[in-house]
Design a protein around this motif. Structure first.
Motif, PDB file in Angstrom:
ATOM      1  N   ALA A  64       0.991  -1.247  -0.084  1.00 32.41           N
ATOM      2  CA  ALA A  64       0.014   0.017  -0.228  1.00 32.41           C
ATOM      3  C   ALA A  64       0.999   1.326  -0.059  1.00 32.41           C
ATOM      4  CB  ALA A  64      -0.879   0.090   1.097  1.00 32.41           C
ATOM      5  N   ALA A  65       1.830   1.260   0.752  1.00 30.01           N
ATOM      6  CA  ALA A  65       2.790   2.341   0.697  1.00 30.01           C
ATOM      7  C   ALA A  65       3.771   2.396  -0.496  1.00 30.01           C
ATOM      8  CB  ALA A  65       3.779   2.002   2.155  1.00 30.01           C
ATOM      9  N   THR A  66       4.022   1.395  -0.997  1.00 36.11           N
ATOM     10  CA  THR A  66       5.055   1.726  -2.204  1.00 36.11           C
ATOM     11  C   THR A  66       4.202   1.868  -3.423  1.00 36.11           C
ATOM     12  OG1 THR A  66       5.107  -1.026  -2.426  1.00 36.11           O
ATOM     13  CG2 THR A  66       6.764   0.184  -1.055  1.00 36.11           C
ATOM     14  N   GLU A  67       3.081   1.527  -3.490  1.00 37.20           N
ATOM     15  CA  GLU A  67       2.058   1.909  -4.673  1.00 37.20           C
ATOM     16  C   GLU A  67       1.918   3.433  -4.705  1.00 37.20           C
ATOM     17  OE1 GLU A  67      -1.462  -0.321  -4.231  1.00 37.20           O
ATOM     18  OE2 GLU A  67      -0.710  -2.226  -5.050  1.00 37.20           O
ATOM     19  N   VAL A  68       2.099   4.126  -3.449  1.00 38.06           N
ATOM     20  CA  VAL A  68       1.942   5.303  -3.675  1.00 38.06           C
ATOM     21  C   VAL A  68       3.092   6.267  -3.827  1.00 38.06           C
ATOM     22  CG1 VAL A  68       1.118   7.494  -2.538  1.00 38.06           C
ATOM     23  CG2 VAL A  68      -0.315   5.473  -2.376  1.00 38.06           C
ATOM     24  N   GLU A  69       4.132   5.738  -3.261  1.00 33.09           N
ATOM     25  CA  GLU A  69       5.466   6.211  -3.221  1.00 33.09           C
ATOM     26  C   GLU A  69       6.218   5.098  -3.426  1.00 33.09           C
ATOM     27  OE1 GLU A  69       7.862   8.432  -4.200  1.00 33.09           O
ATOM     28  OE2 GLU A  69       7.683   9.924  -2.596  1.00 33.09           O
ATOM     29  N   PRO A  70       7.052   4.910  -4.574  1.00 33.10           N
ATOM     30  CA  PRO A  70       7.971   3.709  -4.838  1.00 33.10           C
ATOM     31  C   PRO A  70       9.219   4.009  -3.954  1.00 33.10           C
ATOM     32  CG  PRO A  70       6.923   4.311  -7.041  1.00 33.10           C
ATOM     33  CD  PRO A  70       6.432   5.259  -5.954  1.00 33.10           C
ATOM     34  N   ASN A  71       9.989   2.890  -3.514  1.00 35.73           N
ATOM     35  CA  ASN A  71      11.089   2.914  -2.835  1.00 35.73           C
ATOM     36  C   ASN A  71      11.069   3.439  -1.523  1.00 35.73           C
ATOM     37  OD1 ASN A  71      12.763   1.959  -4.997  1.00 35.73           O
ATOM     38  ND2 ASN A  71      12.569   4.151  -5.987  1.00 35.73           N
ATOM     39  N   THR A  72       9.736   3.373  -0.880  1.00 31.87           N
ATOM     40  CA  THR A  72       9.487   3.651   0.534  1.00 31.87           C
ATOM     41  C   THR A  72      10.008   2.456   1.402  1.00 31.87           C
ATOM     42  OG1 THR A  72       7.795   5.045   0.085  1.00 31.87           O
ATOM     43  CG2 THR A  72       7.690   4.044   2.154  1.00 31.87           C
ATOM     44  N   ILE A  73      10.516   2.735   2.492  1.00 37.09           N
ATOM     45  CA  ILE A  73      11.009   1.548   3.457  1.00 37.09           C
ATOM     46  C   ILE A  73       9.982   1.813   4.554  1.00 37.09           C
ATOM     47  CG2 ILE A  73      12.783   0.848   4.759  1.00 37.09           C
ATOM     48  CD1 ILE A  73      15.043   1.919   2.763  1.00 37.09           C
ATOM     49  N   VAL A  74       9.446   0.655   5.027  1.00 42.57           N
ATOM     50  CA  VAL A  74       8.666   0.875   6.151  1.00 42.57           C
ATOM     51  C   VAL A  74       9.129  -0.058   7.192  1.00 42.57           C
ATOM     52  CG1 VAL A  74       6.205  -0.095   6.511  1.00 42.57           C
ATOM     53  CG2 VAL A  74       6.522   0.797   4.521  1.00 42.57           C
ATOM     54  N   GLY A  75       8.846   0.353   8.342  1.00 42.29           N
ATOM     55  CA  GLY A  75       9.246  -0.455   9.660  1.00 42.29           C
ATOM     56  C   GLY A  75       8.035  -0.183  10.785  1.00 42.29           C
ATOM     57  N   ALA A  76       7.189  -1.182  11.082  1.00 43.10           N
ATOM     58  CA  ALA A  76       6.017  -0.904  11.918  1.00 43.10           C
ATOM     59  C   ALA A  76       5.819  -2.097  12.839  1.00 43.10           C
ATOM     60  CB  ALA A  76       4.993  -0.970  10.810  1.00 43.10           C
ATOM     61  N   VAL A  77       5.031  -1.580  13.734  1.00 48.50           N
ATOM     62  CA  VAL A  77       4.681  -2.586  14.608  1.00 48.50           C
ATOM     63  C   VAL A  77       3.446  -2.234  15.357  1.00 48.50           C
ATOM     64  CG1 VAL A  77       5.170  -3.647  17.108  1.00 48.50           C
ATOM     65  CG2 VAL A  77       6.984  -3.414  15.607  1.00 48.50           C
ATOM     66  N   VAL A  78       2.406  -3.152  15.600  1.00 50.19           N
ATOM     67  CA  VAL A  78       1.138  -2.796  16.120  1.00 50.19           C
ATOM     68  C   VAL A  78       0.836  -3.741  17.435  1.00 50.19           C
ATOM     69  CG1 VAL A  78      -1.308  -2.782  15.838  1.00 50.19           C
ATOM     70  CG2 VAL A  78       0.145  -1.986  14.172  1.00 50.19           C
ATOM     71  N   LEU A  79       0.780  -3.045  18.568  1.00 52.24           N
ATOM     72  CA  LEU A  79       0.456  -4.211  19.486  1.00 52.24           C
ATOM     73  C   LEU A  79      -0.928  -4.109  19.993  1.00 52.24           C
ATOM     74  CD1 LEU A  79       1.391  -6.054  21.915  1.00 52.24           C
ATOM     75  CD2 LEU A  79       1.946  -3.586  23.271  1.00 52.24           C
ATOM     76  N   ASP A  80      -1.742  -5.425  20.077  1.00 57.95           N
ATOM     77  CA  ASP A  80      -3.298  -5.250  20.410  1.00 57.95           C
ATOM     78  C   ASP A  80      -3.206  -5.685  21.895  1.00 57.95           C
ATOM     79  OD1 ASP A  80      -5.628  -5.826  21.063  1.00 57.95           O
ATOM     80  OD2 ASP A  80      -5.717  -7.356  19.502  1.00 57.95           O
ATOM     81  N   ARG A  81      -3.434  -4.589  22.830  1.00 53.77           N
ATOM     82  CA  ARG A  81      -3.302  -4.517  24.108  1.00 53.77           C
ATOM     83  C   ARG A  81      -4.634  -5.332  24.760  1.00 53.77           C
ATOM     84  NH1 ARG A  81      -4.722   0.246  26.538  1.00 53.77           N
ATOM     85  NH2 ARG A  81      -3.671  -0.320  28.481  1.00 53.77           N
ATOM     86  N   ALA A  82      -5.524  -5.776  24.017  1.00 52.57           N
ATOM     87  CA  ALA A  82      -6.649  -6.658  24.344  1.00 52.57           C
ATOM     88  C   ALA A  82      -6.036  -8.283  24.625  1.00 52.57           C
ATOM     89  CB  ALA A  82      -7.871  -6.400  23.664  1.00 52.57           C
ATOM     90  N   SER A  83      -5.233  -8.677  23.430  1.00 53.58           N
ATOM     91  CA  SER A  83      -4.946 -10.039  23.167  1.00 53.58           C
ATOM     92  C   SER A  83      -3.366 -10.106  23.802  1.00 53.58           C
ATOM     93  CB  SER A  83      -5.239 -10.323  21.942  1.00 53.58           C
ATOM     94  OG  SER A  83      -4.312  -9.832  21.103  1.00 53.58           O
ATOM     95  N   GLY A  84      -2.563  -8.900  23.624  1.00 52.35           N
ATOM     96  CA  GLY A  84      -1.391  -9.185  23.904  1.00 52.35           C
ATOM     97  C   GLY A  84      -0.673  -9.525  22.613  1.00 52.35           C
ATOM     98  N   GLY A  85      -1.413  -9.641  21.468  1.00 50.83           N
ATOM     99  CA  GLY A  85      -0.778 -10.189  20.070  1.00 50.83           C
ATOM    100  C   GLY A  85       0.016  -8.865  19.312  1.00 50.83           C
ATOM    101  N   ARG A  86       0.589  -9.278  18.522  1.00 49.52           N
ATOM    102  CA  ARG A  86       1.260  -8.310  17.408  1.00 49.52           C
ATOM    103  C   ARG A  86       0.739  -8.641  15.962  1.00 49.52           C
ATOM    104  NH1 ARG A  86       6.976  -5.969  18.953  1.00 49.52           N
ATOM    105  NH2 ARG A  86       6.416  -5.642  21.334  1.00 49.52           N
TER     106      ARG A  86
END
Length: 288
Positions: A64-86
């Protein structure tokens, strides 16, 4: 408005006792220094391979990011506090230049060292408006890089490093995993301090103190309640745009989207790529 601000984050140190260069994060204290170009950081994130675990939805968010801006480097984390999962992890341990995300550490440090009523008001403004002048003031007052050393030790951050040049607070290096840990720590702070930080982030207006539109990413893309700290800037190596914060009912999700773009990229297009990544992320989140 966004495209008129292409000078972000070009760190140059100038006169004393406290001067903020154009952009997000250049301050100095003491005797005047000659103007100099921003140095390369000890780690050059653009040359790092992907670092850390990847979840099954990572490809969709990166696409999704690179379709808008090619060569974008993404780093991401999402923590779900309800389940403790990522539900999302992309390059969780890769280092990115922090830009204004370091203001979270500046605020934590100032509050824990004892902030009076006026300081608390100004720290709120620093976070809400992403005010570089106030960040520079508290960076110097707190000992500059010492802030990063103290908070990294206290919070258990493993990939966060001070800038090579003392005054260049926007050149602090952070990882997505560490930024999640910062938000976990904020939610565990004493009630008054927690409220100050979270309320400031939840009140962030579309236009920041420097005129930049800071509602890219989470606010315009995720489609749920938010409290954000954004970052934007460039140096001699790359451009960065970061969208991070708390999202959802009872702040169920801790969301960190860090992105890096080649020099010369269009700011508006790059910001739109972060928003596209946030929209793709929405489809990956467990529903209550």
């Amino acid at each position: 408005m966004r495209n008129s601000l292409l000078r972000r984050f070009r760190y140059v140190l100038v006169a004393a006792p406290l001067t903020l260069a154009v952009g997000c994060g250049a301050v100095t204290a003491g005797p005047p220094e000659p103007v100099q170009p921003a140095p390369r950081a000890a780690v050059e994130p653009r040359n790092q391979p992907g670092v850390g675990p990847r979840t099954t939805g990572a490809a969709a968010v990166e696409r999704a990011a690179t379709e808008v801006e090619p060569n974008t480097i993404v780093g991401a984390v999402v923590l779900d506090r309800a389940s403790g999962g990522r539900p999302l992890a992309i390059n969780a341990d890769r280092q990115f230049r922090s830009a204004s995300l370091v203001k979270l550490l500046i605020a934590i440090d100032a509050l824990e060292r004892g902030a009076d009523g006026e300081d608390r008001r100004r720290l709120y403004q620093m976070l809400e408006l992403s005010d570089d002048g106030l960040a520079s003031e508290y960076w110097v007052r707190g000992g500059g890089p010492d802030i990063v050393v103290r908070t990294s030790a206290e919070l258990g951050l493993t990939g966060t490093m001070p800038p090579e040049v003392r005054g260049q607070w926007g050149e602090v290096l952070v990882t997505p995993a560490d930024v999640v840990r910062i938000y976990e720590y904020i939610l565990d702070m004493p009630t008054a301090d927690r409220a100050l930080v979270v309320d400031a982030l939840a009140s962030a207006p579309r236009v920041a103190a420097d005129g930049f539109d800071q509602h890219f990413g989470i606010p315009d893309g995720l489609g749920m309640r938010w409290a954000i700290k954004q970052g934007w800037g460039n140096n001699d190596l790359a451009m960065v745009l970061h969208s991070t914060g708390l999202a959802g009912r009872d702040w169920r999700y801790l969301v960190v989207l860090l992105t890096e773009h080649p020099l010369g990229s269009d700011w508006g297009k790059s910001a739109n790529s972060v928003t596209a990544a946030a929209k793709a992320l929405h489809d990956l989140l467990p529903k209550a």
